[in-house]
Design a protein around this motif. Structure first.
Motif, PDB file in Angstrom:
ATOM      1  N   MET A   1      38.487 -13.791  41.654  1.00 38.14           N
ATOM      2  CA  MET A   1      39.082 -12.903  42.261  1.00 38.14           C
ATOM      3  C   MET A   1      40.212 -12.260  41.230  1.00 38.14           C
ATOM      4  O   MET A   1      40.210 -10.731  41.398  1.00 38.14           O
ATOM      5  N   ILE A   2      40.128 -12.948  40.138  1.00 36.06           N
ATOM      6  CA  ILE A   2      40.732 -11.674  38.469  1.00 36.06           C
ATOM      7  C   ILE A   2      39.446 -10.650  38.359  1.00 36.06           C
ATOM      8  O   ILE A   2      39.949  -9.537  38.416  1.00 36.06           O
ATOM      9  N   ILE A   3      38.366 -11.290  38.584  1.00 33.11           N
ATOM     10  CA  ILE A   3      37.596 -10.027  38.101  1.00 33.11           C
ATOM     11  C   ILE A   3      37.082  -8.530  38.969  1.00 33.11           C
ATOM     12  O   ILE A   3      37.313  -7.506  38.635  1.00 33.11           O
ATOM     13  N   PHE A   4      37.529  -9.195  40.083  1.00 33.35           N
ATOM     14  CA  PHE A   4      37.980  -8.039  41.496  1.00 33.35           C
ATOM     15  C   PHE A   4      39.352  -6.742  41.368  1.00 33.35           C
ATOM     16  O   PHE A   4      39.063  -5.578  41.317  1.00 33.35           O
ATOM     17  N   GLY A   5      40.058  -7.764  40.352  1.00 30.63           N
ATOM     18  CA  GLY A   5      41.373  -7.045  39.784  1.00 30.63           C
ATOM     19  C   GLY A   5      41.302  -6.149  38.368  1.00 30.63           C
ATOM     20  O   GLY A   5      41.930  -4.906  39.270  1.00 30.63           O
ATOM     21  N   VAL A   6      40.664  -6.678  38.524  1.00 29.73           N
ATOM     22  CA  VAL A   6      40.402  -5.804  36.870  1.00 29.73           C
ATOM     23  C   VAL A   6      39.558  -4.642  37.176  1.00 29.73           C
ATOM     24  O   VAL A   6      39.368  -3.494  36.843  1.00 29.73           O
ATOM     25  N   ILE A   7      38.634  -4.801  38.538  1.00 31.20           N
ATOM     26  CA  ILE A   7      37.182  -3.793  38.626  1.00 31.20           C
ATOM     27  C   ILE A   7      38.186  -2.834  39.648  1.00 31.20           C
ATOM     28  O   ILE A   7      38.338  -1.787  39.164  1.00 31.20           O
ATOM     29  N   VAL A   8      38.964  -3.138  40.599  1.00 28.49           N
ATOM     30  CA  VAL A   8      39.668  -2.654  41.083  1.00 28.49           C
ATOM     31  C   VAL A   8      40.851  -1.348  40.168  1.00 28.49           C
ATOM     32  O   VAL A   8      40.868   0.083  40.160  1.00 28.49           O
ATOM     33  N   TRP A   9      41.266  -2.217  38.731  1.00 31.59           N
ATOM     34  CA  TRP A   9      42.192  -1.333  37.805  1.00 31.59           C
ATOM     35  C   TRP A   9      41.842  -0.235  37.654  1.00 31.59           C
ATOM     36  O   TRP A   9      41.557   0.750  37.259  1.00 31.59           O
ATOM     37  N   ILE A  10      40.284  -1.020  36.905  1.00 36.54           N
ATOM     38  CA  ILE A  10      39.337   0.297  36.364  1.00 36.54           C
ATOM     39  C   ILE A  10      38.845   1.481  37.255  1.00 36.54           C
ATOM     40  O   ILE A  10      39.071   2.458  37.041  1.00 36.54           O
ATOM     41  N   ILE A  11      38.980   1.399  38.647  1.00 38.64           N
ATOM     42  CA  ILE A  11      38.739   2.567  39.548  1.00 38.64           C
ATOM     43  C   ILE A  11      39.592   3.026  39.526  1.00 38.64           C
ATOM     44  O   ILE A  11      39.201   4.204  39.838  1.00 38.64           O
ATOM     45  N   PHE A  12      40.581   2.558  39.352  1.00 42.97           N
ATOM     46  CA  PHE A  12      42.101   3.632  40.038  1.00 42.97           C
ATOM     47  C   PHE A  12      42.105   3.757  38.507  1.00 42.97           C
ATOM     48  O   PHE A  12      43.191   5.232  38.696  1.00 42.97           O
ATOM     49  N   THR A  13      41.949   3.900  37.588  1.00 46.73           N
ATOM     50  CA  THR A  13      42.222   3.979  35.742  1.00 46.73           C
ATOM     51  C   THR A  13      41.592   5.285  36.097  1.00 46.73           C
ATOM     52  O   THR A  13      42.078   6.485  36.186  1.00 46.73           O
ATOM     53  N   VAL A  14      40.115   4.976  36.967  1.00 51.87           N
ATOM     54  CA  VAL A  14      39.043   6.457  36.481  1.00 51.87           C
ATOM     55  C   VAL A  14      39.694   7.423  37.782  1.00 51.87           C
ATOM     56  O   VAL A  14      39.763   9.005  37.134  1.00 51.87           O
ATOM     57  N   LEU A  15      40.252   6.670  38.734  1.00 46.18           N
ATOM     58  CA  LEU A  15      40.828   8.100  39.278  1.00 46.18           C
ATOM     59  C   LEU A  15      41.951   8.818  39.131  1.00 46.18           C
ATOM     60  O   LEU A  15      42.223  10.428  39.019  1.00 46.18           O
ATOM     61  N   VAL A  16      43.258   8.070  38.222  1.00 44.83           N
ATOM     62  CA  VAL A  16      43.625   8.967  37.752  1.00 44.83           C
ATOM     63  C   VAL A  16      43.695  10.522  36.395  1.00 44.83           C
ATOM     64  O   VAL A  16      43.418  10.776  36.640  1.00 44.83           O
ATOM     65  N   ALA A  17      42.054   9.153  35.704  1.00 39.38           N
ATOM     66  CA  ALA A  17      42.017  11.096  34.675  1.00 39.38           C
ATOM     67  C   ALA A  17      41.950  11.656  35.516  1.00 39.38           C
ATOM     68  O   ALA A  17      41.703  13.093  34.732  1.00 39.38           O
ATOM     69  N   LYS A  18      40.808  11.553  36.810  1.00 33.80           N
ATOM     70  CA  LYS A  18      40.020  12.951  37.101  1.00 33.80           C
ATOM     71  C   LYS A  18      41.139  13.276  37.566  1.00 33.80           C
ATOM     72  O   LYS A  18      40.881  14.501  37.850  1.00 33.80           O
TER      73      LYS A  18
END
Length: 114
Positions: A1-18
């Motif tokens: 579950m923690i890994i899923f949260g980290v992956i979602v956090w990174i995906i949203f961070t990439v979205l912020v960069a875009k």
């Protein structure tokens, strides 16, 4: 579950960069904010700020060496490749883009010291 949260956090961070890049904002700064604070807060703040009027500061350099300065770009400096009447390489004024005599101490166009 923690890994899923980290992956979602990174995906949203990439979205912020875009989104930051599209709005002419500093991508690195917004990635830092979103990664260490919250991507959702960063996206919200970006939406409120809107698009920047100018792009982030980027220095432009027309030449990379003194040789290119005199011989490289003939369209920008059409007379820079010619030697002057007294011989030698001409001096170039960085302020007003004027070609001067090699023995000149100041620019003939603006008076700036060479």
């Amino acid at each position: 579950m923690i890994i899923f949260g980290v992956i979602v956090w990174i995906i949203f961070t990439v979205l912020v960069a875009k989104v930051a890049g599209e709005r002419n904002r500093s991508v690195g700064g917004w990635v830092f904010i979103s990664f260490f604070i919250s991507p959702l807060i960063a996206i919200f703040v970006l939406a409120v700020l809107g698009k920047a009027k100018t792009s982030p500061s980027k220095s432009k350099s027309y030449t990379s060496s003194p040789k290119e300065h005199f011989y490289g770009d003939q369209k920008m400096y059409p007379n820079a490749h010619k030697n002057t009447a007294s011989g030698g390489n001409p001096k170039y004024c960085k302020k007003c883009q004027t070609t001067n005599e090699p023995t000149a101490l100041s620019c003939k166009g603006c008076g700036e010291f060479l």
